[in-house]
Design a protein around this motif. Structure first.
Motif, PDB file in Angstrom:
ATOM      1  N   GLN A 403     -74.350  58.302  68.017  1.00 38.55           N
ATOM      2  CA  GLN A 403     -74.750  59.337  68.992  1.00 38.55           C
ATOM      3  C   GLN A 403     -74.465  60.734  68.445  1.00 38.55           C
ATOM      4  N   ALA A 404     -73.292  60.874  67.817  1.00 38.71           N
ATOM      5  CA  ALA A 404     -72.923  62.181  67.266  1.00 38.71           C
ATOM      6  C   ALA A 404     -73.901  62.598  66.171  1.00 38.71           C
ATOM      7  N   ARG A 405     -74.285  61.641  65.314  1.00 37.57           N
ATOM      8  CA  ARG A 405     -75.215  61.958  64.229  1.00 37.57           C
ATOM      9  C   ARG A 405     -76.574  62.395  64.791  1.00 37.57           C
ATOM     10  N   PHE A 423     -72.504  71.853  59.090  1.00 38.36           N
ATOM     11  CA  PHE A 423     -71.145  71.556  58.609  1.00 38.36           C
ATOM     12  C   PHE A 423     -70.603  70.282  59.272  1.00 38.36           C
ATOM     13  N   ASN A 424     -70.813  70.181  60.593  1.00 38.63           N
ATOM     14  CA  ASN A 424     -70.327  68.987  61.300  1.00 38.63           C
ATOM     15  C   ASN A 424     -71.003  67.720  60.785  1.00 38.63           C
ATOM     16  N   PHE A 425     -72.322  67.812  60.508  1.00 43.95           N
ATOM     17  CA  PHE A 425     -73.045  66.650  59.983  1.00 43.95           C
ATOM     18  C   PHE A 425     -72.523  66.281  58.595  1.00 43.95           C
ATOM     19  N   ALA A 426     -72.167  67.314  57.798  1.00 44.58           N
ATOM     20  CA  ALA A 426     -71.614  67.051  56.469  1.00 44.58           C
ATOM     21  C   ALA A 426     -70.269  66.338  56.566  1.00 44.58           C
ATOM     22  N   ILE A 427     -69.420  66.790  57.494  1.00 49.47           N
ATOM     23  CA  ILE A 427     -68.105  66.158  57.707  1.00 49.47           C
ATOM     24  C   ILE A 427     -68.278  64.710  58.154  1.00 49.47           C
ATOM     25  N   LEU A 428     -69.197  64.513  59.114  1.00 50.17           N
ATOM     26  CA  LEU A 428     -69.440  63.174  59.661  1.00 50.17           C
ATOM     27  C   LEU A 428     -69.961  62.226  58.579  1.00 50.17           C
ATOM     28  N   SER A 429     -70.929  62.697  57.790  1.00 50.65           N
ATOM     29  CA  SER A 429     -71.502  61.852  56.734  1.00 50.65           C
ATOM     30  C   SER A 429     -70.468  61.529  55.665  1.00 50.65           C
ATOM     31  N   GLU A 430     -69.595  62.509  55.375  1.00 49.54           N
ATOM     32  CA  GLU A 430     -68.560  62.277  54.366  1.00 49.54           C
ATOM     33  C   GLU A 430     -67.549  61.226  54.841  1.00 49.54           C
ATOM     34  N   LYS A 431     -67.276  61.221  56.130  1.00 53.59           N
ATOM     35  CA  LYS A 431     -66.308  60.254  56.676  1.00 53.59           C
ATOM     36  C   LYS A 431     -66.838  58.826  56.634  1.00 53.59           C
ATOM     37  N   VAL A 432     -68.169  58.669  56.820  1.00 57.94           N
ATOM     38  CA  VAL A 432     -68.742  57.311  56.801  1.00 57.94           C
ATOM     39  C   VAL A 432     -69.220  56.913  55.411  1.00 57.94           C
ATOM     40  N   GLY A 433     -69.017  57.796  54.402  1.00 54.01           N
ATOM     41  CA  GLY A 433     -69.306  57.444  53.013  1.00 54.01           C
ATOM     42  C   GLY A 433     -70.685  57.801  52.511  1.00 54.01           C
ATOM     43  N   ASP A 434     -71.486  58.509  53.338  1.00 54.86           N
ATOM     44  CA  ASP A 434     -72.836  58.919  52.907  1.00 54.86           C
ATOM     45  C   ASP A 434     -72.730  60.285  52.214  1.00 54.86           C
ATOM     46  N   LEU A 435     -72.348  60.264  50.936  1.00 54.83           N
ATOM     47  CA  LEU A 435     -72.019  61.502  50.236  1.00 54.83           C
ATOM     48  C   LEU A 435     -73.246  62.372  49.956  1.00 54.83           C
ATOM     49  N   GLN A 436     -74.402  61.731  49.726  1.00 55.60           N
ATOM     50  CA  GLN A 436     -75.594  62.510  49.405  1.00 55.60           C
ATOM     51  C   GLN A 436     -76.025  63.361  50.598  1.00 55.60           C
ATOM     52  N   ARG A 437     -76.090  62.747  51.789  1.00 55.45           N
ATOM     53  CA  ARG A 437     -76.446  63.502  52.999  1.00 55.45           C
ATOM     54  C   ARG A 437     -75.405  64.565  53.306  1.00 55.45           C
ATOM     55  N   TYR A 439     -73.580  66.196  51.145  1.00 48.80           N
ATOM     56  CA  TYR A 439     -73.747  67.318  50.215  1.00 48.80           C
ATOM     57  C   TYR A 439     -74.948  68.186  50.611  1.00 48.80           C
ATOM     58  N   THR A 440     -76.048  67.541  51.020  1.00 46.67           N
ATOM     59  CA  THR A 440     -77.248  68.288  51.439  1.00 46.67           C
ATOM     60  C   THR A 440     -76.950  69.160  52.655  1.00 46.67           C
ATOM     61  N   ALA A 441     -76.262  68.561  53.653  1.00 46.68           N
ATOM     62  CA  ALA A 441     -75.926  69.316  54.863  1.00 46.68           C
ATOM     63  C   ALA A 441     -74.950  70.443  54.569  1.00 46.68           C
ATOM     64  N   ALA A 442     -73.989  70.200  53.682  1.00 43.89           N
ATOM     65  CA  ALA A 442     -73.010  71.232  53.322  1.00 43.89           C
ATOM     66  C   ALA A 442     -73.697  72.414  52.637  1.00 43.89           C
ATOM     67  N   GLN A 443     -74.703  72.126  51.818  1.00 44.22           N
ATOM     68  CA  GLN A 443     -75.456  73.207  51.167  1.00 44.22           C
ATOM     69  C   GLN A 443     -76.193  74.060  52.201  1.00 44.22           C
ATOM     70  N   LYS A 444     -76.772  73.402  53.220  1.00 45.90           N
ATOM     71  CA  LYS A 444     -77.452  74.139  54.296  1.00 45.90           C
ATOM     72  C   LYS A 444     -76.457  74.998  55.078  1.00 45.90           C
ATOM     73  N   SER A 445     -75.259  74.452  55.298  1.00 46.95           N
ATOM     74  CA  SER A 445     -74.222  75.213  55.993  1.00 46.95           C
ATOM     75  C   SER A 445     -73.818  76.436  55.187  1.00 46.95           C
ATOM     76  N   LEU A 458     -65.404  71.591  51.148  1.00 44.14           N
ATOM     77  CA  LEU A 458     -66.087  70.302  51.239  1.00 44.14           C
ATOM     78  C   LEU A 458     -67.035  70.100  50.058  1.00 44.14           C
ATOM     79  N   ILE A 459     -67.787  71.154  49.695  1.00 47.67           N
ATOM     80  CA  ILE A 459     -68.707  71.053  48.554  1.00 47.67           C
ATOM     81  C   ILE A 459     -67.927  70.785  47.266  1.00 47.67           C
TER      82      ILE A 459
END
Length: 469
Positions: A403-405, A423-437, A439-445, A458-459
């Motif tokens: 739901q959060a995603r 930034f929140n999406f980058a943190i969430l993806s990093e916690k569940v192990g989806d590093l590529q997503r 990194y992409t979200a962190a770049q947008k942030s 985070l980057i």
């Protein structure tokens, strides 16, 4: 009186709550020949398109929310800045109402209709004046009648072409010695988007007759050409000839505010109040500046002043409620928000109040109430990106990852200029192990807010992970 706009606040927890050009020769030649062309990369502090380059030390997006065009939201809704600058046509059509500054540019012309005389109502049998049958050359030879006719055609009928024809014939009849007609021709050119032609007409009119209105129109042309420094110099020259003129001082303050130079803007707004202590825009802008500078008690004094002056609307009580809450005057907080809800004129205003009530709930630790408030925000305005972001943070705290995603993806698509959802999406993806997503979200942030330290950290972490892989 236009409304003092609502203050949207943001709080910070572990996850963030919201409140070289490759041109061919033909393209280069086209740029050289186009008088209205603007430099692709402006010098720092000389463009409204890149307000972040200002040297004035403006507030960061972490402290003060920004509009779609990248400027901090002002304390006052102004028609000239309503349109914003959507970067894509899709954004312009969708129009996220983050600070009511992202209307599509195509709707701007609608506001010009019927600005003039309400007394000239059309007859039920037909139009008040049939413009297609008018002999404009005949009326142009009667100066008094021609001026009234021009006002009717320009303001009431919104027929810029016929108005321009009449003005051209009339100024020719006046042997180009009447400054008033030159101003009207400049207004027509401005409306048609011929800004350089409008500039020539306004300058010619100023040589014949020094008028405050003409200076204001010429400044509008320079702002539309993205030349704020030229507009500032024009206003300051005008103040030499018209000392203490409120509209000129206010114009300078607005430009500094749009350039993210908030400290200079506040000084000029104070100068406005020295000349006119009932100027609603100046009071509201100074109040919002104090609020975002962690001085809610001082901001409260300015908003109480507006209340004493007779401004009585939803936005004002919303701001009073926020100031009372952050100034720890809890007895007045909820009653102010109740009054704001009662006075809300549309669903977007109601959504703003519920959103701020959600922040009050977060502040007192009642996360269930905060969840309900943010839900009510979305009931009233389904495009409220900040509410989607905050709901995602609450869902994450409950452990509802999917739901959060989904909520964060919705928020980032509605308001790509905000850094929090990315930034929140980058943190969430990093916690569940989806590093590529992640990194992409962190770049947008980082693109939305280059100075955000947590994003940079985070980057750096993600790059270390990729290096190990």
């Amino acid at each position: 009186i236009q409304a003092a706009w609502s203050l949207k606040t943001r709080a910070l927890t572990e996850m963030v709550y919201v409140d070289e050009i490759d041109m061919d020769q033909e393209g280069i030649a086209e740029m050289i020949l186009d008088e209205n062309a603007i430099a692709q990369v402006a010098r720092p502090g000389t463009s409204l398109k890149l307000p972040g380059t200002s040297q004035g030390g403006g507030p960061s997006p972490a402290v003060r929310p920004v509009t779609q065009s990248g400027r901090p939201i002002t304390g006052f809704v102004r028609p000239s800045t309503q349109s914003g600058r959507p970067s894509t046509m899709e954004q312009a059509i969708r129009t996220p109402r983050t600070a009511l500054t992202a209307r599509p540019l195509t709707s701007a012309s609608g506001g010009y209709v019927r600005l003039g005389t309400a007394s000239m109502l059309t007859n039920p049998d037909g139009p008040f004046i049939n413009l297609s049958r008018l002999n404009l050359a005949k009326y142009a030879q009667k100066p008094k009648l021609a001026k009234a006719l021009f006002e009717y055609i320009f303001h009431h009928e919104n027929d810029v072409k016929n108005a321009l024809d009449l003005a051209a014939l009339a100024t020719e009849h006046a042997q180009f010695k009447d400054w008033w007609w030159k101003v009207q021709i400049g207004k027509c050119y401005y409306r048609l988007g011929l800004y350089r032609e409008a500039e020539k007409q306004f300058k010619s009119a100023l040589k014949q007759q020094d008028m405050v209105d003409t200076i204001l129109y010429l400044a509008k042309v320079y702002l539309r050409l993205d030349q704020p420094v030229t507009a500032l110099n024009l206003f300051k020259q005008g103040l030499d000839r018209f000392p203490g003129e409120v509209t000129l001082i206010c114009g300078i303050a607005r430009i500094y505010e749009e350039m993210n130079n908030i400290s200079s803007a506040a000084e000029y707004y104070k100068d406005v109040l020295k000349q006119d202590n009932t100027h609603v825009e100046a009071i509201a802008c100074i109040g919002s500046n104090h609020f975002y500078s962690d001085q809610p008690e001082i901001a409260l004094r300015f908003y109480r002043r507006l209340l004493q002056m007779g401004v009585y609307n939803c936005q004002l009580f919303n701001n009073l409620g926020l100031c009372c809450f952050y100034a720890q005057q809890y007895d007045m907080t909820l009653s102010s928000f109740e009054r704001a809800l009662f006075l809300a004129e549309n669903e977007e205003e109601t959504a703003d109040v519920w959103y701020n009530l959600g922040h009050v709930a977060v502040g007192i630790g009642d996360l269930n109430l905060a969840y309900q408030c943010f839900k009510l925000t979305l009931v009233n305005n389904n495009d409220y990106a900040e509410a989607y972001n905050n709901l995602a943070v609450l869902e994450m705290r409950k452990g509802h990852i999917e739901q959060a995603r989904a909520l964060l993806q919705t928020a980032s698509s509605l308001a790509p200029h905000m850094y929090e959802p990315h930034f929140n999406f980058a943190i969430l993806s990093e916690k569940v192990g989806d590093l590529q997503r992640s990194y992409t979200a962190a770049q947008k942030s980082e693109e939305a807010f280059p100075g955000h330290v947590d994003t940079q950290q985070l980057i750096k972490q993600l790059k270390e992970h990729f290096a190990m892989l």
